[in-house]
Design an enzyme around this catalytic site. Structure first.
Site, PDB file in Angstrom:
ATOM      1  N   ASN A   9       0.935  -1.207   0.148  1.00 58.57           N
ATOM      2  CA  ASN A   9      -0.097   0.142  -0.042  1.00 58.57           C
ATOM      3  C   ASN A   9       1.054   1.241   0.039  1.00 58.57           C
ATOM      4  OD1 ASN A   9      -1.953   2.067   0.460  1.00 58.57           O
ATOM      5  ND2 ASN A   9      -2.327   1.490   2.638  1.00 58.57           N
ATOM      6  N   HIS A  95      -9.376   1.114   4.935  1.00 56.00           N
ATOM      7  CA  HIS A  95      -8.081   1.296   5.515  1.00 56.00           C
ATOM      8  C   HIS A  95      -8.455   2.245   6.838  1.00 56.00           C
ATOM      9  CE1 HIS A  95      -3.970   2.213   6.600  1.00 56.00           C
ATOM     10  NE2 HIS A  95      -3.615   1.319   5.824  1.00 56.00           N
ATOM     11  N   GLU A  97      -6.725   4.749   7.896  1.00 58.91           N
ATOM     12  CA  GLU A  97      -6.659   6.080   7.606  1.00 58.91           C
ATOM     13  C   GLU A  97      -7.931   6.830   7.104  1.00 58.91           C
ATOM     14  OE1 GLU A  97      -2.859   5.269   5.401  1.00 58.91           O
ATOM     15  OE2 GLU A  97      -1.841   5.114   7.344  1.00 58.91           O
ATOM     16  N   GLU A 167      -4.982  -4.886  10.636  1.00 61.43           N
ATOM     17  CA  GLU A 167      -3.813  -3.900  10.891  1.00 61.43           C
ATOM     18  C   GLU A 167      -4.178  -3.024  12.343  1.00 61.43           C
ATOM     19  OE1 GLU A 167      -2.103  -2.543   6.658  1.00 61.43           O
ATOM     20  OE2 GLU A 167      -3.636  -1.305   7.057  1.00 61.43           O
ATOM     21  N   GLY A 173       2.786   2.375  10.832  1.00 60.31           N
ATOM     22  CA  GLY A 173       3.789   3.607  10.656  1.00 60.31           C
ATOM     23  C   GLY A 173       4.337   3.999  11.970  1.00 60.31           C
ATOM     24  N   SER A 213       3.575  -2.023  10.203  1.00 57.96           N
ATOM     25  CA  SER A 213       5.293  -2.059  10.575  1.00 57.96           C
ATOM     26  C   SER A 213       5.658  -3.156  10.222  1.00 57.96           C
ATOM     27  CB  SER A 213       5.532  -1.636  11.885  1.00 57.96           C
ATOM     28  OG  SER A 213       5.140  -0.423  12.102  1.00 57.96           O
TER      29      SER A 213
END
Ligand code: 13P
Length: 251
Positions: A9, A95, A97, A167, A173, A213
Site C-alpha cells: 500500500n 483502511h 486512515e 492492521e 507507521g 510495520s
C-alpha cells in the site's frame, strides 16, 4: 491451501514517473516467485501508468479506495467500473486512515465491498483496533464488529475470495509491530468468526493478512503463524528491495 498474498500500500507516495519505475522494479525483483500473489496499490493518479508498467507480469494492481456507485456527482471519487476498465484487479477498502482521518463508517465500507464484488474486484478489507481499544481488552469486539458490518448479507462464496487485512492501528507507521503471537491470536479468532458466520470451508479459503510495520526483519516470524497468510505493507513497500524480500519470505 491458501496462496500467500503480499500487497504494497503505497499510500500518498510516489509521483507518476517514480510509480512506474517502482512498479517495474517490483515486477523484476519478484519474477519467478510462484508461491505468492504480489499486488501493489499506487495512488489513483498512477493506476494507469503502473498497470502499463507491470504489463502482463504476475504483479496485480489495486486501488486504495473507491466509491460504490458506477458514476455520478461524487466529486473526487473513482468508480468500480473505472477501476475495472483501467485493469485493476483489487481494491483496498476500510483502511484505518480512511476510517479515522476521513470519517468513513462501516455502512460506507459495506456498500463499497458489495459493489467491488459485483464488479469483479477483489476487496482487501482492512480492520483493526486502536491502542485504547487494545488496552481496554476490546480488540476482538472491535474486529468482530467491523467484519460483521462489512460482510453483512454477502454470499458465502464471495466471502471466500475476499482478502482481510488485520492492521492494528497502533502498529501502523510506528515501527511497533504486533508480536507474532498477538497477531496470530486475532487472526485465529477472525477465522473462527468466519466459521461461525459461514462455515469451515469458507473460513479456510479466506486469506487474512497482517499489516503494521511489516519489514524484512519481522516477516519470517509473522508468516510462520498458522493463520497469517501474508502482509499488507506500507513503508517497506516503497523500496523494491524491502518489498521483494517480504514477498520472497512469504512465497
Ligand atoms: P506500515 O507498514 O507503514 O506500518 O503501514 C501499514 C499499512 O497501513 C498498510 O496498509
Amino acid at each position: 491451501m491458501r496462496k500467500p498474498f503480499v500487497a504494497g500500500n503505497w499510500k500518498m507516495n510516489k509521483s507518476l514517473s517514480e510509480a512506474a519505475e517502482l512498479a517495474k522494479g517490483v515486477a523484476d525483483a519478484t519474477a519467478g516467485l510462484n508461491g505468492v500473489e504480489v499486488v501493489i496499490a499506487p495512488v489513483s493518479l498512477c493506476l494507469a501508468s503502473v498497470i502499463d508498467a507491470v504489463g502482463s507480469t504476475h504483479v496485480g494492481v489495486s486501488a486504495q479506495n473507491m466509491h460504490w456507485a458506477e458514476q455520478g456527482a461524487y466529486t473526487g471519487e473513482l468508480s468500480p467500473t473505472m477501476l475495472k476498465e483501467a485493469g485493476c484487479g483489487y481494491v483496498i477498502l476500510g483502511h484505518s486512515e480512511r476510517r479515522e482521518l476521513f470519517g468513513e463508517g462501516d455502512e460506507f465500507i459495506h456498500r463499497k465491498l458489495r459493489s467491488a464484488l459485483n464488479h469483479g474486484l477483489v476487496p482487501i478489507l482492512c480492520i483493526g483496533e486502536t491502542l485504547e481499544e487494545r488496552e481496554a481488552g476490546k480488540t476482538q469486539q472491535k474486529v468482530d464488529f467491523q467484519i460483521r458490518a462489512a460482510l453483512s448479507g454477502i454470499a458465502a462464496d464471495d466471502v471466500a475470495d475476499i482478502v482481510i487485512a488485520y492492521e492494528p492501528i497502533w502498529a501502523i507507521g510506528t515501527g511497533r509491530t504486533a508480536s507474532p503471537q498477538q497477531a496470530q491470536e486475532v487472526h485465529g479468532a477472525i477465522r473462527e468468526l468466519l466459521t461461525t458466520m459461514y462455515d469451515g470451508s469458507i473460513a479456510s479459503r479466506c486469506r487474512i493478512l497482517y499489516g503494521g510495520s511489516v519489514k524484512p526483519a519481522n516477516i519470517d516470524d509473522l508468516i510462520s503463524q498458522p493463520d497469517i497468510d501474508g502482509a499488507l505493507v506500507g513503508g517497506a513497500s516503497l523500496k523494491v528491495d524491502s518489498f521483494a524480500a517480504i514477498a520472497k519470505a512469504c512465497a
